[in-house]
Design a protein around this motif. Structure first.
Motif, short mmCIF file in Angstrom:
data_model
loop_
_atom_site.label_atom_id
_atom_site.label_comp_id
_atom_site.label_asym_id
_atom_site.label_seq_id
_atom_site.Cartn_x
_atom_site.Cartn_y
_atom_site.Cartn_z
N ALA A 390 60.44 109.04 77.01
CA ALA A 390 60.44 110.56 77.49
C ALA A 390 60.88 111.50 76.38
N LEU A 391 59.99 112.61 76.55
CA LEU A 391 61.06 113.23 75.17
C LEU A 391 60.87 113.26 73.48
N GLY A 392 61.22 112.00 73.11
CA GLY A 392 61.76 111.93 71.90
C GLY A 392 62.27 110.68 71.51
N ASN A 393 61.54 110.35 69.79
CA ASN A 393 62.39 108.89 69.60
C ASN A 393 64.21 109.22 69.11
N THR A 394 63.97 110.14 68.74
CA THR A 394 65.69 111.02 68.12
C THR A 394 65.83 112.11 68.50
N MET A 395 67.56 112.49 68.20
CA MET A 395 67.85 114.14 68.35
C MET A 395 68.17 114.59 66.75
N VAL A 396 67.99 115.42 66.81
CA VAL A 396 67.75 116.15 65.77
C VAL A 396 68.47 118.03 65.80
N SER A 397 69.83 118.54 65.30
CA SER A 397 70.84 119.30 65.77
C SER A 397 71.20 119.91 64.94
N ASN A 398 70.79 121.37 64.19
CA ASN A 398 70.90 122.34 63.37
C ASN A 398 71.49 122.86 63.58
N VAL A 399 72.99 122.92 62.83
CA VAL A 399 73.90 124.52 63.24
C VAL A 399 74.52 125.26 62.28
N THR A 426 69.18 107.44 73.06
CA THR A 426 68.79 107.75 71.79
C THR A 426 70.10 106.84 71.00
N ARG A 427 69.73 106.45 69.87
CA ARG A 427 70.77 105.10 69.64
C ARG A 427 70.68 105.90 67.67
N LEU A 428 69.62 106.69 67.80
CA LEU A 428 69.63 107.10 66.20
C LEU A 428 70.09 108.45 66.70
N ASN A 429 71.07 109.26 66.09
CA ASN A 429 70.84 110.56 66.32
C ASN A 429 71.46 111.57 64.29
N HIS A 430 70.32 112.46 64.76
CA HIS A 430 71.28 113.40 63.30
C HIS A 430 71.81 115.16 63.58
N PHE A 431 72.22 114.60 62.16
CA PHE A 431 72.88 116.08 62.17
C PHE A 431 72.65 117.04 61.15
N VAL A 432 72.39 118.38 61.09
CA VAL A 432 72.31 118.45 59.62
C VAL A 432 73.56 120.66 59.30
N ALA A 433 74.10 119.86 58.33
CA ALA A 433 74.42 121.51 58.36
C ALA A 433 74.79 121.24 56.96
N SER A 434 74.55 122.68 56.01
CA SER A 434 75.36 122.82 54.73
C SER A 434 76.78 124.13 54.65
N VAL A 435 76.47 123.87 53.00
CA VAL A 435 77.48 124.71 53.29
C VAL A 435 77.13 124.75 50.68
N GLY A 436 77.06 126.11 51.12
CA GLY A 436 76.89 126.68 49.42
C GLY A 436 75.49 126.03 48.80
#
Length: 492
Positions: A390-399, A426-436
């Motif tokens: 259900a819903l998806g194969n992975t989680m992606v969070s971009n804060v 959900t055994r594989l998840n991703h977090f996105v961030a940036s500086v400069g």
């Protein structure tokens, strides 16, 4: 009594077994020659934790979960219990990463303010860090808030100057909390009954909007992969650093597609590449669960106040999960990115529909014991046993971080990362961030299904190059990407 909302309370009630409910927010600072030892860090932090009462308060549960957990002042607060400062155990990133993994796998102690700070000093041998850099990791219980809330707490801690002190929560004893809960039971039941009726009305309104084409109902079932089965209990992670300037350079020519769209395309490509290398070919396109902050969104009353319907609390977890088609079965990278953008935009439009937006908050009408039952029931559902998930194969969070102006002992932030939890399904998840100009994708994974994270890290880098090169070739070849609706803007 300042109670948690149903959404926040779920993260407290759901913590059991191998599931640890926490948010990990990491920053790399260049201390610029400043002395970094425990006494110095404690002295620097002392005035900074006065701004938010969360740093000096505990989450208490009402006996029998007759009411949601609530905030109360910590009677024995000692900053030294929450701060660890230690030198890097060895040169290189691996030693730092292994130390952070230890933080990820330990629970925040009950009865203490729900946060910890780990400072790893004197880091050397990491190409992207200056020698002597510090990694500072803020760990908070998910019941306090989501990734956006944790970033706000980090901005309070790492502001150039300490922010003004604020009053704490009122003291409430267990007996007082229980008495209040008993008194509120009739009103809570009436509110739940009204909320249930309201949810049915909203559900029908959302169904009508989908039937008329006003909103598009997404696909909710996706092919099961190795990443969607039962969690083995462990966690590992790594950080892949990409050049954000490569994405920004496309913006002037291709207005329209967000950074998140590009990153989601990269992740989908990398997941399929990794699975194929291990002899697994998904039966169809993969799907992603993409967190989308509702802060600032209009609620059903037309205001920007997202206070929960529970009555006297505001939710720290104020996001919805978009179900996005990763279009991994589309070969052309440009066409795939366009399709992902369309899927993401359709989901944002769906949640902007008043009926869908209010329906997403329906849980806040429920009594605490009902939420407790939902958590128990969900823990017993079959996970990854069928052909679809259900819903998806992975989680992606971009804060969004806005970390460029963050400071630690006078040193500037040069990189940021976050580590999502992994759990059943959900055994594989991703977090996105940036500086400069530095964008990071931090992937957290169950090591049982990815014993070779360096191969997945390389797959992410290759996928990023594929997306960027495809866009560059399309423009240089004279094909107008603007007419195709492509582009990049810096937004979630």
């Amino acid at each position: 009594m300042h109670r948690l909302t149903a959404t926040d309370a779920t993260h407290v009630l759901a913590e059991s077994g191998s599931h640890i409910s926490r948010i990990i927010d990491g920053y790399v600072f260049d201390p610029a020659g400043a002395t970094v030892d425990r006494d110095t860090v404690l002295e620097w932090l002392t005035p900074r934790i006065e701004h938010s009462p969360v740093f000096r308060s505990v989450i208490r549960r009402v006996p029998g979960d007759l009411e949601y957990p609530y905030w109360a002042p910590a009677t024995d607060f000692d900053l030294r219990d929450h701060v660890t400062v230690e030198p890097a155990r060895a040169p290189g990133w691996l030693a730092v990463r292994d130390r952070i993994v230890e933080t990820c796998t330990t629970r925040l102690p009950a009865g203490k303010p729900p946060w910890e700070l780990l400072v790893v000093t004197g880091i050397t041998g990491v190409d992207r860090f200056p020698d002597g850099a510090c990694v500072v990791v803020l760990k908070m219980h998910h019941g306090v808030g989501d990734g956006m809330a944790t970033v706000e707490f980090a901005r309070e801690l790492f502001a150039a100057q300490p922010l003004p002190a604020r009053d704490g929560y009122r003291p409430v004893g267990t007996a007082g909390a229980l008495t209040r809960a008993l008194v509120r039971i009739p009103g809570n039941l009436v509110r739940f009954a009204r909320g249930s009726v309201r949810a049915q009305v909203l559900g029908r309104a959302a169904a009508r909007a989908a039937a008329t084409g006003e909103i598009r109902t997404p696909q909710f079932r996706w092919p099961t992969t190795r990443f969607n089965r039962r969690h083995g209990g462990g966690i590992s992670f790594d950080v892949v650093t990409l050049d954000l300037a490569e994405i920004r350079s496309l913006r002037s020519r291709h207005p329209g597609v967000a950074v998140t769209d590009v990153v989601v395309a990269v992740i989908g490509d990398a997941m399929v590449s990794y699975l194929r290398e291990h002899g697994e070919i998904p039966n169809g396109s993969l799907g992603g669960k993409v967190s989308y902050s509702m802060r600032g969104s209009l609620d059903s009353a037309g205001t920007t106040d997202t206070a929960a319907h529970a009555g006297d609390a505001t939710s720290g977890n104020n996001f919805v999960v978009l179900t996005v088609d990763l279009n991994t079965d589309t070969e052309d990278p440009v066409a795939r990115l366009r399709a992902i953008h369309e899927s993401m935009a359709a989901e944002k439009r769906r949640f902007s529909n008043p009926a869908v937006a209010e329906l997403a908050e329906a849980l806040d009408y429920a009594p605490a014991v009902y939420v407790d039952w939902l958590v128990w029931r969900r823990s017993r559902l079959p996970i990854g046993e069928g052909e679809t998930v259900a819903l998806g194969n992975t989680m992606v969070s971009n804060v969004p971080r806005k970390a460029d102006d963050m400071r630690f002992l006078g040193g500037r932030a040069i990189e940021s990362f976050g580590i999502l939890g992994v759990a059943d399904g959900t055994r594989l998840n991703h977090f996105v961030a940036s500086v400069g100009d530095r964008l990071t994708i931090t992937f957290a994974v169950d090591p049982d299904v990815m014993p070779d994270p360096e191969r997945y890290a390389e797959a992410l880098r290759r996928a990023f190059e594929t997306v960027v090169d495809a866009h560059r070739a399309r423009v240089e070849g004279g094909v107008g990407a603007t007419e195709e609706g492509l582009g990049v803007v810096e937004e979630a």
